[in-house]
Design an enzyme around this catalytic site. Structure first.
Site, mmCIF file in Angstrom:
data_model
loop_
_atom_site.group_PDB
_atom_site.id
_atom_site.type_symbol
_atom_site.label_atom_id
_atom_site.label_comp_id
_atom_site.label_asym_id
_atom_site.label_seq_id
_atom_site.Cartn_x
_atom_site.Cartn_y
_atom_site.Cartn_z
ATOM 1 N N HIS A 138 -3.077 -16.123 7.631
ATOM 2 C CA HIS A 138 -2.388 -14.874 7.978
ATOM 3 C C HIS A 138 -3.321 -13.802 8.539
ATOM 4 O O HIS A 138 -3.040 -12.616 8.447
ATOM 5 C CB HIS A 138 -1.606 -14.308 6.796
ATOM 6 N N ARG B 236 3.284 -11.116 5.000
ATOM 7 C CA ARG B 236 4.706 -10.840 5.239
ATOM 8 C C ARG B 236 4.983 -10.239 6.611
ATOM 9 O O ARG B 236 6.128 -10.154 7.028
ATOM 10 C CB ARG B 236 5.247 -9.932 4.119
ATOM 11 N N LYS C 183 19.835 18.648 -0.676
ATOM 12 C CA LYS C 183 20.263 17.252 -0.824
ATOM 13 C C LYS C 183 20.970 17.034 -2.143
ATOM 14 O O LYS C 183 20.821 17.809 -3.078
ATOM 15 C CB LYS C 183 19.051 16.318 -0.734
ATOM 16 N N PRO D 38 0.791 -1.198 0.000
ATOM 17 C CA PRO D 38 0.000 0.000 0.000
ATOM 18 C C PRO D 38 0.824 1.247 0.000
ATOM 19 O O PRO D 38 1.705 1.439 0.828
ATOM 20 C CB PRO D 38 -0.712 -0.108 1.329
ATOM 21 N N GLU D 39 0.492 2.091 -0.916
ATOM 22 C CA GLU D 39 0.964 3.464 -0.848
ATOM 23 C C GLU D 39 -0.255 4.290 -0.465
ATOM 24 O O GLU D 39 -1.311 3.741 -0.167
ATOM 25 C CB GLU D 39 1.547 3.894 -2.201
ATOM 26 N N LYS E 17 0.854 6.680 5.283
ATOM 27 C CA LYS E 17 0.348 5.331 5.010
ATOM 28 C C LYS E 17 -0.189 4.679 6.278
ATOM 29 O O LYS E 17 -0.314 3.454 6.346
ATOM 30 C CB LYS E 17 1.466 4.470 4.399
ATOM 31 N N ARG F 193 15.798 -0.908 -5.686
ATOM 32 C CA ARG F 193 14.387 -1.063 -6.060
ATOM 33 C C ARG F 193 14.199 -0.753 -7.536
ATOM 34 O O ARG F 193 14.927 0.047 -8.122
ATOM 35 C CB ARG F 193 13.515 -0.131 -5.218
#
Length: 278
Positions: A94, A113, A156, A2-3, A58, A266
């Site tokens: 789960h 997970r 940055k 989920p975002e 989130k 990623r």
DNA sequence: CGCTCCACCTGAACGC
DNA sequence: TGCGTTCAGGTGGAGC
């Protein structure tokens, strides 16, 4: 899973189903997820009514009547929440936490997970909690301005992709929507943050908001785990321009093919023709 | 301090 | 069929 859009979809589903319901019992089937579950603290919600379901980044926040604490739920990578019409249904594999209501309905927290978690926090400590997590501003908030982003990026020297995934700058974006927003903005994921102009920040913010709003309207993206609380899938995955679209034709230039690369461990998907470093 | 990497888990997809 | 490898939407601690 989920975002931000997926979490918002779950929150909306929860508002439709559990507002004003009173907890009969919270059952814990596993002592810990990402963090240990506080059995005692969770039991204090028995006989309390849910008055609001809100979201920060989130995180899902359950608010209660006559209770000084809130329940925070994070779905991690594979977490979901399912609504059940009665408390006696067979639970799926789960299912770690069950919230049974007085009207004999229930919601279950399911997370293969176990990167997700359920926390009990004092309402008055919420701001400190967000501060401790170094959470930046909400992308759909008016606080997200080009000036703010430009300032944050200027100090940055990392890739724009990494900066947008940094929750302390903008809170709620993840791998999918960062890839999508960069593509719509025609900015390279490799562009170094302190070279991003104020105008480019403006464009970026414009498309971040657009892509998030569209995704929320579509019920989020279902890759494997994400489901609405009623079990339906989202369908924003059919609107992806770049994410998971490796070797497909770019929808902006219709010439180049989308490629997949690895950034900070990623996957990044982008168009080398449209998304420039300059 | 700023940044990158990796672990935390399970399960699905793929190659041999 | 089965076994090994790789990958997945997030987060945060270790280590450079």
């Amino acid at each position: 899973m989920p975002e931000l859009p997926e979490v918002e979809t779950v929150c909306q589903g929860l508002r439709d189903t559990i507002l004003e319901k009173t907890i009969a019992k919270i059952k814990i089937n596993r002592p810990n997820l990402r963090y240990p579950l506080d059995h005692q603290a969770l039991s204090t919600f028995h006989n309390h009514k849910i008055t609001a379901v809100t979201r920060r980044s989130k995180y899902i926040i359950l608010h209660f009547d006559r209770h000084q604490d809130v329940i925070l739920i994070h779905l991690g990578m594979s977490g979901r929440i399912h609504n059940y019409a009665d408390t006696t249904v067979d639970k799926v594999k789960h299912t770690h936490v069950e919230f049974d209501f007085k009207d004999s309905t229930a919601i279950h927290f399911i997370d293969p997970r176990r990167f997700g978690f359920v926390h009990v926090i004092k309402s008055t400590n919420l701001n400190d909690y967000w501060h401790g997590k170094r959470l930046g501003i909400e992308p759909l908030n008016d606080e997200l301005t080009a000036t703010y982003l430009h300032q944050a990026l200027q100090v940055k020297k990392i890739s724009l992709k990494a900066a947008l995934l940094d929750q302390s700058i903008i809170a709620g974006l993840g791998n999918i929507y960062v890839c999508e927003a960069l593509h719509l903005s025609k900015l390279s994921p490799y562009k170094i943050t302190n070279t991003v102009t104020l105008e480019q920040c403006d464009t970026l913010i414009h498309f971040i908001k657009i892509v998030l709003r569209k995704a929320i309207q579509a019920g989020g993206s279902t890759l494997r785990d994400h489901k609405k609380v009623n079990g339906d899938t989202g369908y924003f995955q059919f609107d992806f321009h770049v994410y998971n679209q490796e070797s497909k034709l770019c929808r902006l230039c219709e010439v180049e093919k989308i490629i997949r690369v690895k950034q900070n461990g990623r996957s990044t998907f982008y168009c080398t023709a449209c998304q420039l470093v300059s």
